[in-house]
Design an enzyme around this catalytic site. Structure first.
Site, PDB file in Angstrom:
ATOM      1  N   ARG A   1      -5.042   7.345 -17.315  1.00 36.80           N
ATOM      2  CA  ARG A   1      -4.197   8.437 -17.817  1.00 36.80           C
ATOM      3  C   ARG A   1      -4.309   9.716 -16.992  1.00 36.80           C
ATOM      4  O   ARG A   1      -3.287  10.357 -16.732  1.00 36.80           O
ATOM      5  CB  ARG A   1      -4.405   8.676 -19.314  1.00 36.80           C
ATOM      6  CG  ARG A   1      -5.739   9.182 -19.714  1.00 36.80           C
ATOM      7  CD  ARG A   1      -6.204   8.603 -21.028  1.00 36.80           C
ATOM      8  NE  ARG A   1      -6.856   7.341 -20.772  1.00 36.80           N
ATOM      9  CZ  ARG A   1      -6.749   6.269 -21.525  1.00 36.80           C
ATOM     10  NH1 ARG A   1      -6.047   6.292 -22.600  1.00 36.80           N
ATOM     11  NH2 ARG A   1      -7.388   5.158 -21.202  1.00 36.80           N
ATOM     12  N   THR A   2      -5.498  10.077 -16.566  1.00 41.47           N
ATOM     13  CA  THR A   2      -5.633  11.354 -15.853  1.00 41.47           C
ATOM     14  C   THR A   2      -4.893  11.303 -14.516  1.00 41.47           C
ATOM     15  O   THR A   2      -4.099  12.182 -14.196  1.00 41.47           O
ATOM     16  CB  THR A   2      -7.120  11.710 -15.650  1.00 41.47           C
ATOM     17  OG1 THR A   2      -7.774  11.677 -16.917  1.00 41.47           O
ATOM     18  CG2 THR A   2      -7.283  13.080 -15.041  1.00 41.47           C
TER      19      THR A   2
ATOM     20  N   LYS B   1     -15.995   3.600   6.741  1.00 40.40           N
ATOM     21  CA  LYS B   1     -16.461   3.401   8.124  1.00 40.40           C
ATOM     22  C   LYS B   1     -17.633   4.322   8.450  1.00 40.40           C
ATOM     23  O   LYS B   1     -18.014   4.468   9.600  1.00 40.40           O
ATOM     24  CB  LYS B   1     -15.321   3.713   9.103  1.00 40.40           C
ATOM     25  CG  LYS B   1     -14.122   2.804   8.976  1.00 40.40           C
ATOM     26  CD  LYS B   1     -13.097   3.201  10.028  1.00 40.40           C
ATOM     27  CE  LYS B   1     -11.848   2.360   9.931  1.00 40.40           C
ATOM     28  NZ  LYS B   1     -10.799   2.887  10.827  1.00 40.40           N
TER      29      LYS B   1
ATOM     30  N   HIS C   1     -14.374  18.569 -17.571  1.00 37.56           N
ATOM     31  CA  HIS C   1     -13.084  17.890 -17.417  1.00 37.56           C
ATOM     32  C   HIS C   1     -12.060  18.853 -18.047  1.00 37.56           C
ATOM     33  O   HIS C   1     -11.602  18.644 -19.158  1.00 37.56           O
ATOM     34  CB  HIS C   1     -13.144  16.542 -18.150  1.00 37.56           C
ATOM     35  CG  HIS C   1     -11.995  15.628 -17.895  1.00 37.56           C
ATOM     36  ND1 HIS C   1     -10.851  16.003 -17.224  1.00 37.56           N
ATOM     37  CD2 HIS C   1     -11.818  14.324 -18.242  1.00 37.56           C
ATOM     38  CE1 HIS C   1     -10.018  14.967 -17.177  1.00 37.56           C
ATOM     39  NE2 HIS C   1     -10.588  13.941 -17.776  1.00 37.56           N
TER      40      HIS C   1
ATOM     41  N   ARG D   1     -11.599  13.763  -8.805  1.00 36.84           N
ATOM     42  CA  ARG D   1     -12.517  13.192  -9.809  1.00 36.84           C
ATOM     43  C   ARG D   1     -13.674  12.575  -9.050  1.00 36.84           C
ATOM     44  O   ARG D   1     -13.458  11.781  -8.137  1.00 36.84           O
ATOM     45  CB  ARG D   1     -11.810  12.140 -10.663  1.00 36.84           C
ATOM     46  CG  ARG D   1     -12.805  11.309 -11.474  1.00 36.84           C
ATOM     47  CD  ARG D   1     -12.179  10.428 -12.483  1.00 36.84           C
ATOM     48  NE  ARG D   1     -11.658  11.205 -13.599  1.00 36.84           N
ATOM     49  CZ  ARG D   1     -11.205  10.662 -14.728  1.00 36.84           C
ATOM     50  NH1 ARG D   1     -11.205   9.349 -14.881  1.00 36.84           N
ATOM     51  NH2 ARG D   1     -10.743  11.417 -15.701  1.00 36.84           N
TER      52      ARG D   1
HETATM   53  C1  NCD Z   1     -12.658  10.376 -19.865  1.00 37.26           C
HETATM   54  C2  NCD Z   1     -13.291  10.697 -18.534  1.00 37.26           C
HETATM   55  O1  NCD Z   1     -13.034  10.045 -17.524  1.00 37.26           O
HETATM   56  O2  NCD Z   1     -14.036  11.649 -18.549  1.00 37.26           O
HETATM   57  N1  NCD Z   1     -11.401   9.838 -19.801  1.00 37.26           N
HETATM   58  C3  NCD Z   1     -10.317  10.642 -19.561  1.00 37.26           C
HETATM   59  O3  NCD Z   1     -10.230  11.325 -18.577  1.00 37.26           O
HETATM   60  N2  NCD Z   1      -9.349  10.631 -20.488  1.00 37.26           N
HETATM   61  C4  NCD Z   1     -13.579   9.755 -20.832  1.00 37.26           C
HETATM   62  C5  NCD Z   1     -14.187   8.398 -20.561  1.00 37.26           C
HETATM   63  O4  NCD Z   1     -14.172   7.878 -19.459  1.00 37.26           O
HETATM   64  O5  NCD Z   1     -14.694   7.836 -21.535  1.00 37.26           O
END
Ligand code: NCD
Length: 306
Positions: A54-55, A82, A132, A104
């Site tokens: 989703r993100t 590499k 986050h 991320r």
């Molecule tokens: C979360 C994350 O990656 O921090 N998911 C998200 O971004 N909706 C939570 C998780 O991974 O459980």
């Protein structure tokens, strides 16, 4: 605002502007067929070092809805394989002059490290267990749109608080917006230090849920845990899984949230997750696009004007 690396670094005015702008975008997206040329010519790089549905997709959709182009950079097929260092990879991408990088990463503080080394905007899409920010903003927007306010509500976050950047950003944001924030977790998944003051801690759902307006469930993040913190999924579900019965302890009006991904039968029961009257889970996903549009809009428009 030059970057969005955490809620902790935002001013009240910036939080207000992000939520108001996102609220407008959420209205526009609900009507359907929204397309703008606001960020035409801008190119955004999605740099995800951890799995995401989703993100990553919602950042991509947000950019496309605002007319920007998107590159989904992939660690697995990059020159990192590499032997190139992360610092060199950043320098290479920066030399190509993207307008924003969304990152991320499993390392604590990776977004700040990146922000110091690039000339474009950086948005944190989750670093380690630290922050986050866009998830917390979309959660706040979802609560505000459904309940009309955040101030004075009781929001109870349950589960693996210790490994959750979602919980961390939400504790900071929701308490700043005037909610009463509670956390419920077994001792092994309760952090020693909390990122905000005034959070109420509970070790059982029976004690933590009564009077909650919102019950926010979290997945046990086994990929970040030492082995053995949860010895049995079945026992975890009995004690900390949200069932209809436990939701009744919160109250008849309590609503359910979850950042996803759900691990059904471990922290949440199917009938609760899928209850259209009580679950806001898919609303959170929809509002994620609006929040990321607001973040890109405010960050990139500010840069255009400097
Ligand atoms: C979360 C994350 O990656 O921090 N998911 C998200 O971004 N909706 C939570 C998780 O991974 O459980």
């Amino acid at each position: 605002m030059k970057h969005l690396t955490g809620i902790a670094g935002l001013t009240d005015a910036e939080i207000g502007a992000l939520l108001d702008r996102a609220d407008n975008y959420a209205d526009a997206l609900e009507k359907g067929g929204f397309q703008s040329e606001l960020l035409r010519g801008a190119v955004i790089i999605n740099m995800f070092f951890e799995a995401s549905t989703r993100t990553r997709t919602s950042f991509e959709l947000a950019a496309l809805r605002l007319g920007a182009g998107v590159i989904n950079w992939d660690a697995e097929t990059s020159a990192l394989k590499k032997g190139e260092t992360f610092a060199d990879t950043i320098a290479v991408l920066n030399a190509m002059k993207p307008d924003a990088v969304i990152i991320r990463h499993s390392e604590y503080g990776a977004p700040e490290y990146l922000a110091k080394r690039v000339s474009c905007a950086v948005i944190n899409a989750g670093d380690s267990y630290r922050e986050h920010p866009t998830q917390a903003l979309l959660d706040a927007l979802t609560i505000r749109r459904r309940k009309g306010r955040i101030e004075g509500l009781t929001v109870t976050i349950c589960g693996d608080i210790a490994h959750s950047r979602v919980a961390a950003s939400n504790m900071i944001l929701l308490s700043r917006l005037g909610a009463c924030v509670r956390i419920v977790a077994p001792a092994a998944l309760m952090p020693d230090k909390l990122p905000a003051a005034g959070i109420e801690k509970f070790d059982t759902m029976k004690k933590g849920l009564p009077g909650s307006d919102i019950v926010m469930m979290l997945r046990p993040q086994k990929e970040r845990m030492q082995a053995g913190l949860i010895d049995s999924d079945k026992k975890y579900f009995e004690d900390y899984g949200l069932t209809r019965e436990k939701l009744d302890w919160a109250g008849p009006e309590a609503l359910v949230m979850h950042p996803g991904p759900l691990t059904r039968g471990i922290e949440i029961a199917d009938d609760v997750a899928d209850d259209p009257k009580r679950s806001l889970i898919l609303q959170q996903v929809a509002n994620g696009v609006a929040v990321r549009m607001a973040a890109l809009d405010l960050l990139l428009s500010a840069r255009k004007n400097t």
